[in-house]
Scaffold this active site. Structure first.
Site, PDB file in Angstrom:
ATOM      1  CG  ASN A  33      -0.724  -0.231   2.485  1.00 21.18           C
ATOM      2  OD1 ASN A  33      -0.337  -1.317   2.881  1.00 21.18           O
ATOM      3  ND2 ASN A  33      -0.851   0.788   3.319  1.00 21.18           N
ATOM      4  CG  ASP A  34       0.002   4.170   2.826  1.00 21.11           C
ATOM      5  OD1 ASP A  34      -0.966   3.597   2.311  1.00 21.11           O
ATOM      6  OD2 ASP A  34      -0.026   4.660   3.965  1.00 21.11           O
ATOM      7  CD  GLN A  50       3.024   0.936   5.690  1.00 17.82           C
ATOM      8  OE1 GLN A  50       2.245   0.439   6.481  1.00 17.82           O
ATOM      9  NE2 GLN A  50       4.289   1.177   6.006  1.00 17.82           N
ATOM     10  CD1 TRP A  58      -2.313  -2.904   5.055  1.00 19.43           C
ATOM     11  CD2 TRP A  58      -3.146  -3.878   6.894  1.00 19.43           C
ATOM     12  NE1 TRP A  58      -1.934  -2.145   6.139  1.00 19.43           N
ATOM     13  CE2 TRP A  58      -2.429  -2.716   7.276  1.00 19.43           C
ATOM     14  CE3 TRP A  58      -3.744  -4.650   7.882  1.00 19.43           C
ATOM     15  CZ2 TRP A  58      -2.319  -2.307   8.606  1.00 19.43           C
ATOM     16  CZ3 TRP A  58      -3.637  -4.245   9.207  1.00 19.43           C
ATOM     17  CH2 TRP A  58      -2.932  -3.090   9.561  1.00 19.43           C
ATOM     18  CB  SER A  91       2.930   5.521   6.108  1.00 21.06           C
ATOM     19  OG  SER A  91       2.368   4.554   5.256  1.00 21.06           O
ATOM     20  NE  ARG A 161      -2.763   6.020  10.391  1.00 20.09           N
ATOM     21  CZ  ARG A 161      -3.935   5.984  11.003  1.00 20.09           C
ATOM     22  NH1 ARG A 161      -4.015   5.865  12.305  1.00 20.09           N
ATOM     23  NH2 ARG A 161      -5.049   6.058  10.291  1.00 20.09           N
ATOM     24  CG  ASP A 162       0.382   7.926   8.117  1.00 19.28           C
ATOM     25  OD1 ASP A 162       0.895   6.867   8.523  1.00 19.28           O
ATOM     26  OD2 ASP A 162      -0.799   8.011   7.733  1.00 19.28           O
ATOM     27  CD  GLU A 216      -5.277   6.582   6.900  1.00 24.59           C
ATOM     28  OE1 GLU A 216      -5.378   5.760   7.811  1.00 24.59           O
ATOM     29  OE2 GLU A 216      -5.420   6.277   5.707  1.00 24.59           O
ATOM     30  CD1 TRP A 316      -7.056   2.908   2.944  1.00 24.74           C
ATOM     31  CD2 TRP A 316      -6.723   0.696   2.870  1.00 24.74           C
ATOM     32  NE1 TRP A 316      -5.717   2.669   3.197  1.00 24.74           N
ATOM     33  CE2 TRP A 316      -5.492   1.321   3.159  1.00 24.74           C
ATOM     34  CE3 TRP A 316      -6.755  -0.696   2.766  1.00 24.74           C
ATOM     35  CZ2 TRP A 316      -4.310   0.598   3.357  1.00 24.74           C
ATOM     36  CZ3 TRP A 316      -5.582  -1.415   2.953  1.00 24.74           C
ATOM     37  CH2 TRP A 316      -4.380  -0.770   3.256  1.00 24.74           C
TER      38      TRP A 316
HETATM   39  C1  FRU Z   1      -2.846   4.716   4.872  1.00 21.89           C
HETATM   40  C2  FRU Z   1      -2.467   3.969   6.130  1.00 21.89           C
HETATM   41  C3  FRU Z   1      -1.557   4.814   7.002  1.00 21.89           C
HETATM   42  C4  FRU Z   1      -0.804   3.794   7.794  1.00 21.89           C
HETATM   43  C5  FRU Z   1      -0.653   2.681   6.791  1.00 21.89           C
HETATM   44  C6  FRU Z   1      -0.710   1.297   7.367  1.00 21.89           C
HETATM   45  O1  FRU Z   1      -3.214   3.901   3.826  1.00 21.89           O
HETATM   46  O2  FRU Z   1      -3.622   3.558   6.836  1.00 21.89           O
HETATM   47  O3  FRU Z   1      -2.228   5.773   7.791  1.00 21.89           O
HETATM   48  O4  FRU Z   1       0.417   4.288   8.239  1.00 21.89           O
HETATM   49  O5  FRU Z   1      -1.702   2.807   5.852  1.00 21.89           O
HETATM   50  O6  FRU Z   1      -0.435   0.345   6.398  1.00 21.89           O
END
Ligand code: FRU
Length: 517
Positions: A33-34, A50, A58, A91, A161-162, A216, A316
């Site tokens: 993902n990200d 990710q 996931w 992330s 986060r992030d 996010e 998502w």
């Molecule tokens: C965004 C997210 C982030 C998190 C990550 C987890 O898609 O939910 O906020 O860090 O993915 O995989």
């Protein structure tokens, strides 16, 4: 509101056909993902992301790693930063620590420092929280060590986060600045640091504009308006899930100023809530109006001051169920951003990064002379669905109420097996992608959809750049003023591009197609 950090798992089986794209990055056998830690170092673009190293859904979140010298051809490397018993590695970003502020490298040979979110697991000393941690590499990004003093920044929050960290040099001095989110409060929180280890709170931005989901993956960067170095604006990118304009995940942005402490959005960037407290999402600024462009963040230090972003090409709502295997999920093409005055306001212009190499690998088709159709459709290009197409088209609006292109998939006897349509509605001033009949669309009830965005004709002309790969369509309208990115899973076979007009005529004045197989 859903908790996006516990994305539900879907089926892990290999579902043919493969759909693996030609022009987009996928991990060989696993989930992604990200995009994370986008950094350019010693002539190489690094894409961390990710990744679930053990499956194609996931979970086990770790940072995967790929490198490229042209942002188009990527080489996958072993997992860079792995989850362990204590934490999932969520992330974040990477900086080149030129002044060796962290002490992880030397001034001559600076370390790469990753600032990531530790999503602490049950049983860890920090269980139930998300906090920011460091890892560093002294071999140009190939191997990583987690810092023994982790985490370096917590707020006692389960949804902090992030972190995106960048070097700030301005009136407020010279320091590292972090933008991160309090996801469930729809807030971007800003911190500063001299050494990447000790962080001082600066300010908070939000909630504002789209707030119907968790905020996010933020990003904050300066860009000159219309290329004028004396007129610099700051862009704050805030991804949101769910609650984006097309449903589910998407990226909004704000244009404003950053004084080293606080981001202030321009009045034009802010959408006041209606009387009932709701915000008209179509008045917000969006990076993309499609269903599948999320978690977009920029390289912190691309050469020549270019601002280049990559997004995750999924949503998502159904990301764990897309019908691919053994891999699942692709990155978008890299996009180069600029700011331009559009309709009186500074707005982002986005161009796909398609180095000439892509053209030289392909078959090139140019339309010999303009084609006009009236209330009908006319084939203008044929290829196989095994090829990726880069299409540049210009339409001169005539009397048609709606016009555009159909991408029709055909079986062995020429029968139409599916189609993705692109239509411009003249009265509504809207461009729409319809993927309801695009092929495999029934794997999730939220997948069949029609996405649209406002587009203004210029002197009656609509210019489109479209990149069609094995499982996606990315549309850049009016030289990058708006974009629509959607996944599509067409049946294999032939593909015909048709010019279509409804309720009158339209002229296709230019068409070039690069077919890459
Ligand atoms: C965004 C997210 C982030 C998190 C990550 C987890 O898609 O939910 O906020 O860090 O993915 O995989």
């Amino acid at each position: 509101m859903t908790d996006t950090t516990t994305h539900p798992a879907g089926p892990a089986e290999d579902t043919a056909p493969n759909f693996r794209p030609i022009l987009h990055y996928t991990a060989k056998n696993t989930w992604l993902n990200d995009p994370n830690g986008l950094v350019w170092h010693q002539g190489v673009y690094h894409l961390f992301y990710q990744n679930n190293p053990f499956d194609n859904v996931w979970g086990n979140m770790s940072w995967g790693h790929a490198t490229s010298t042209d942002l188009l051809h990527w080489t996958e490397h072993p997992v860079a930063i792995a989850c362990d018993e204590e934490e999932d590695v969520f992330s974040g970003s990477i900086v080149v620590d030129h002044g060796n502020t962290s002490g992880f490298g030397t001034e001559e040979d600076p370390a790469l420092v990753a600032i990531y979110t530790s999503a602490f697991k049950e049983g860890s000393a920090h269980q139930g929280t998300q906090a920011q941690s460091l890892a560093f590499s002294t071999d140009a990004g190939m191997t990583w060590n987690k810092y023994a003093g982790n985490p370096v920044l917590g707020r006692g929050s389960a949804h902090f986060r992030d972190p995106k960290v960048f070097r700030y040099e301005g009136p407020a001095g010279s320091c590292w600045v972090m933008v991160a989110v309090e996801a469930q409060h729809q807030q971007v929180v800003l911190y500063r640091s001299a050494n990447l280890k000790d962080w001082e709170y600066l300010s908070t931005f939000g909630p504002a504009n789209a707030t119907g989901g968790e905020w996010e993956c933020p990003d904050l960067f300066p860009l000159p308006v219309d290329g004028d170095p004396d007129s610099v604006k700051w862009v704050l990118v805030v991804n949101i899930n769910p609650g984006a304009v097309a449903g589910g995940s998407g990226g909004q942005y704000f244009v404003g100023d950053f004084d080293g402490v606080q981001f202030t959005a321009d009045f034009d960037s802010l959408v006041p809530a209606d009387a009932d407290g709701t915000t008209d999402l179509r008045h917000c600024l969006w990076l993309d109006w499609g269903r599948d462009y999320y978690a977009a963040v920029s390289f912190s230090n691309a050469p020549e001051n270019r601002r280049i972003v990559i997004g995750w090409m999924s949503n998502w709502d159904y990301a764990n169920q897309t019908p691919t295997g053994p891999w699942r999920s692709a990155m978008s093409l890299a996009r180069e951003l600029s700011l331009a005055m559009v309709g009186g306001w500074p707005q982002l212009i986005q161009k796909p990064v398609l180095p000439d190499l892509a053209e030289s690998r392909g078959r090139v088709f140019e339309l010999a002379s303009a084609v006009t159709v009236e209330d009908s459709s006319h084939p203008v290009h044929s290829s196989s669905s095994g090829e990726a197409l880069i299409i540049r088209a210009e339409f001169l609006a005539g009397t048609a109420r709606r016009f555009g292109l159909d991408f029709r998939e055909t079986g062995p006897a020429g029968e139409v097996t599916g189609q993705t349509t692109l239509r411009y509605d003249v009265a509504g001033g809207e461009l729409a992608v319809d993927r309801t009949a695009s092929g495999k669309a029934g794997f999730h009830p939220l997948f069949p959809s029609v996405e649209s965005c406002p587009v203004t004709l210029r002197d009656g002309v609509l210019a489109l750049e479209i990149v069609l790969d094995h499982c996606s369509v990315e549309v850049f309208a009016q030289h990058g003023e708006s974009t629509i990115t959607d996944l599509v899973f067409p049946a294999p076979g032939g593909r015909t591009v048709c010019l279509v007009a409804d309720g009158g005529d339209v002229t296709l004045s230019q068409l070039s197609v690069v077919a890459i197989g």
